[in-house]
Design an enzyme around this catalytic site. Structure first.
Site, mmCIF file in Angstrom:
data_model
loop_
_atom_site.group_PDB
_atom_site.id
_atom_site.type_symbol
_atom_site.label_atom_id
_atom_site.label_comp_id
_atom_site.label_asym_id
_atom_site.label_seq_id
_atom_site.Cartn_x
_atom_site.Cartn_y
_atom_site.Cartn_z
ATOM 1 N N LYS A 501 -18.235 20.668 31.904
ATOM 2 C CA LYS A 501 -19.436 19.913 32.397
ATOM 3 C C LYS A 501 -20.751 21.006 32.513
ATOM 4 C CE LYS A 501 -18.653 20.288 37.338
ATOM 5 N NZ LYS A 501 -18.697 19.640 38.703
ATOM 6 N N TYR A 727 -46.544 41.544 38.150
ATOM 7 C CA TYR A 727 -47.444 40.638 38.789
ATOM 8 C C TYR A 727 -47.640 41.046 40.275
ATOM 9 C CZ TYR A 727 -47.580 37.544 34.683
ATOM 10 O OH TYR A 727 -47.777 37.014 33.574
#
EC number: 5.1.1.1
Length: 833
Positions: A501, A727
């Site tokens: 999965k 940043y």
């Protein structure tokens, strides 16, 4: 060629049945890899996990008529087969190949050691292929099974053999010595790899030295002190014989006196010059590598060539031409929705067969293409060689062949006669590249298989889908190894369900499922129906359980033969109605019980009503009853886990008692398989353990790393002290720093909370911290402590040297989250060692 009559005599086996005396020349151990039925002997091996005698009927139906068995079959079922009965089929395999080896009086080089065996073998092949017709181990076939398959390849036309041998526990090398019986021994080095089965490193060395019991010469490096001591003792005990039969020792060293004394190693940007003294004569070689492993491997090869009497001029010339060795088969995404298997460094019949087996495993495309160069140094006539290749391609169902080289081109008629094979031929790689049309390759799996001189890496560049340089490598061989480690601790008869999965925990859906299907696991599990549909479209035929079946997906579940988890009375009734409308009966379902996780599942109070519904209908057939453990990895929660197991036994027992047919039960996840063996029941669900991660330290030691995420440096800058990076200008260096910008960011799945020094990556073997805030597509590293950093250098994000668990710890999360978070834009490369 061998036959049942002669083979039974030297194996001292009982000829149970003989119907004619057909000869065989191929050994078949795996029914999935049958190529030449008429000339094969099937030897079914027996292990703790699997008894291959169950495949006798399958291979007989495919045309095999020779069998060496350790269990007496029902002979009436096989009226046209020869059966030799032996005590142990593995021992019979070894004895058969040891007998085969005795028929040859040629030089045989046997190689063992902790590292470098395959490289030394392949480099010796490159260095000596002009002088000898060489047979060698395919890839790294060096085990109790790989060695016999390698030595069995010896043919009368060969005049030199090169085989490698590896062991994992005491007593194994005795078998391999009888099979290889090397005349020239090479002990590459000794290290900590594969130490688990030995008391200490000295025992491991002595076990490996057994390979050279009958050798004429032993070549090794004296700089491994324990190895040197063990070799001297070994030589005194078994190497000194009467007359001229005494074993010769050829040693080399960088540090002390030896037969070949290394006096200087001078590394330049892309090459290394090695100076030495041999028999009081100075000599040197130059190799196109600078890493320490390559230097050591090259010196071993140098000593072998000196022993074989090669001139220094020849040695120098050929050392300069040494090339990289492909240690693995790589599966990559290609242009126009193609898959590309890269095996572009060598071409011989043995490795071609291995590559075609790997190609046959890949079922995501119906069309299979082989781009093949001339096969060099086969020892066969071109006519017989390419007839065998054509037969092999035909049996493997190859639909397209691109032949490159004058040799294969001269024999193109044998390929053109195959009705199901479309073929084209070019005299050279250059000619192919000039005429290359990308539109001719669509929705197919392409195997690129070529001898090194053809430079097929140029073809790979054209076929490979372009992507940015952040790559997630998935080792399919490591997945197989990990699955086998769990299988080894399962109780007899316990089935295994593979969890694929969430894009197989980020590792890829079809590719992992295909590997598990090839390994013979019993079930697959996905989270949602669309994942299962994707696997079905790609050719996966195993039963697939869907854990979160949404009502909107019921139609797809029925259309693609998926098996839903039924976790509530409401879902039961909804899916029953869908099955009734579709006109189906006895449709497979799986019942989910809630035993304490309190996520999905029937509670204890629901069981009477559930049983009543089951008994009143004929639409469903319950394949399994299962539940989820909440904390199986946590020793402090063992009492709770035990309580869950008891409740599951009680609830599932009520349902099974009401049904009139057998139903599987499963509750154990990866951690529970080893920590709670009493909860294995009829089947277990293997998830993250398959990918090399287990919270149980004892189990973790047995697992191999599967996934390696790496990227490259885009730019390197020098900044002064106090200059901000990234940043928000939140990170500043306290002193002048070297900053490397790398091609990975949070859009690729690297956790944003690992910025500002919290996370680290590995560059040139050293950990370097993240500098500044992580951006969407890039991040910066402080690489001030690492010398000679260049643009384009590779950076390890996680892998064997920097475990994923460590990254998860730094990020205050779990490995699952990081694995499943790797973006789809990150290129996946699958490889098989």
């Amino acid at each position: 060629m061998y036959n049942a009559d002669s083979t039974s005599k030297f194996l001292k086996g009982e000829l149970l049945q003989q119907t004619g005396n057909p000869e065989f020349e191929h050994i078949l151990l795996d029914s999935r890899k049958l190529n030449f039925a008429e000339t094969s002997v099937f030897i079914p091996l027996v292990s703790n996990r699997r008894n291959a005698h169950q495949f006798i009927d399958e291979v007989y139906q495919k045309g095999v008529s020779n069998f060496i068995v350790s269990e007496t079959p029902d002979l009436s079922k096989y009226p046209e087969a020869n059966f030799i009965l032996v005590k142990d089929t593995m021992q019979a395999l070894h004895a058969l190949v040891a007998h085969h080896r005795q028929q040859f009086q040629i030089p045989v080089i046997g190689i063992t050691g902790s590292n470098g065996k395959t490289i030394v073998k392949e480099w010796l092949y490159q260095l000596l292929e002009k002088d000898y017709n060489i047979v060698r181990s395919p890839k790294s076939y060096n085990s109790q099974i790989g060695v016999p398959l390698s030595v069995w390849q010896m043919k009368p036309e060969n005049d030199l053999a090169i085989f490698e041998a590896g062991i994992s526990q005491p007593g194994e090398m005795v078998n391999l010595e009888k099979i290889i019986r090397p005349t020239i021994g090479v002990f590459t080095n000794i290290g900590e790899a594969h130490n688990e089965g030995f008391l200490n490193i000295r025992q491991k060395i002595n076990e490996k030295l057994v390979l050279f019991m009958k050798s004429d010469v032993l070549i090794y490096c004296k700089d491994y002190l324990v190895l040197n001591e063990c070799v001297n003792t070994f030589h005194n005990q078994v190497g000194k014989k009467e007359g001229d039969n005494s074993m010769q020792i050829l040693s080399w060293s960088r540090k002390t006196e030896a037969d070949i004394r290394i006096i200087n190693i001078d590394k330049e940007e892309n090459s290394t010059r090695i100076d030495a003294m041999f028999k009081e004569e100075p000599m040197h070689i130059t190799i196109p590598f600078v890493d320490e492993g390559s230097i050591e491997n090259a010196i071993h090869c140098w000593v072998v060539m000196l022993y074989l009497g090669k001139s220094q001029e020849v040695i120098q010339e050929r050392m300069l031409g040494l090339g990289n060795i492909a240690m693995r088969l790589e599966l990559k995404q290609g242009i126009n929705n193609c898959s590309v298997i890269n095996d572009s460094y060598n071409s011989d019949l043995g490795s071609l067969t291995i590559a075609l087996d790997f190609l046959q495993q890949q079922r995501q495309h119906l069309l299979k293409t082989v781009i093949l160069s001339d096969i060099l140094q086969s020892g066969k006539s071109e006519a017989s060689l390419y007839e065998e290749v054509a037969d092999l391609l035909d049996k493997k169902g190859i639909q397209k062949l691109v032949g490159i080289g004058k040799g294969i081109g001269r024999e193109k008629r044998v390929f053109q006669q195959l009705p199901n094979l479309k073929s084209a031929f070019y005299n050279s790689t250059e000619e192919f590249l000039q005429e290359f049309n990308p539109q001719e390759y669509n929705n197919e799996t392409i195997l690129v298989k070529g001898a090194r001189v053809f430079e097929f890496e140029r073809i790979i560049k054209l076929l490979e889908q372009k992507a940015h340089q952040t790559i997630l490598e998935i080792n399919l061989g490591a997945i197989s190894h990990n699955v086998q480690q769990y299988q080894a601790i399962l109780k007899p008869g316990t089935k295994l369900m593979g969890m694929v999965k969430a894009f197989s925990y980020g590792s890829g859906s079809y590719e992992i499922a295909s590997q598990l299907q090839f390994m013979g696991v019993d079930y697959l599990t996905v989270a949602y129906a669309d994942e299962g549909v994707e696997l079905r479209r790609a050719g996966i035929t195993l039963p697939i359980m869907v854990m979160n079946p949404e009502p909107s997906s019921f139609d797809a579940i029925l259309q693609w033969n998926l098996e839903p988890e039924i976790y509530s009375l409401h879902v039961f009734q909804l899916f029953e109605e869908e099955v009734r409308i579709a006109g189906k009966t006895q449709y497979p379902i799986h019942l989910k019980l809630d035993t304490g996780m309190h996520r999905l599942g029937f509670e204890k109070k629901d069981i009477p009503r559930l049983i009543k519904l089951l008994m009143e209908q004929d639409y469903f057939h319950v394949k399994s009853i299962f539940s989820h453990l909440a904390a199986s990895e946590d020793p402090f929660m063992d009492a709770f886990t035990k309580k869950q197991g008891e409740l599951f036994t009680e609830m599932s027992g009520e349902i099974r008692k009401a049904l009139c047919y057998p139903v599987l039960r499963h509750i154990a996840n990866s951690a529970a398989i080893s920590r709670h063996p009493d909860l294995q029941f009829d089947m277990v669900r293997l998830g993250i353990g398959m990918y090399g991660i287990d919270g149980n330290p004892e189990m973790q030691e047995k697992l191999q790393n599967v996934s390696t995420l790496k990227t490259t440096i885009a730019q390197v800058k020098k900044i002064p002290a106090g200059e901000p990076v990234g940043y928000g200008a939140k990170w500043k260096s306290k002193k002048p720093a070297t900053i490397a910008t790398v091609r990975i960011g949070y859009a690729d799945g690297y956790p944003r909370n690992l910025g500002n020094g919290k996370g680290k990556m590995m560059l040139h073997g050293q950990l370097v911290p993240v500098a500044g805030v992580i951006a969407m597509d890039m991040l910066m590293l402080d690489v001030s402590a690492v010398p000679n950093v260049q643009e384009g250098d590779e950076v390890l994000v996680f892998g064997a040297a920097l475990p994923l668990q460590q990254l998860a710890t730094w990020g205050d999360t779990i490995p699952y989250e990081i694995m499943t978070g790797i973006s789809q834009r990150v290129k996946r490369v699958y490889f098989q060692e």
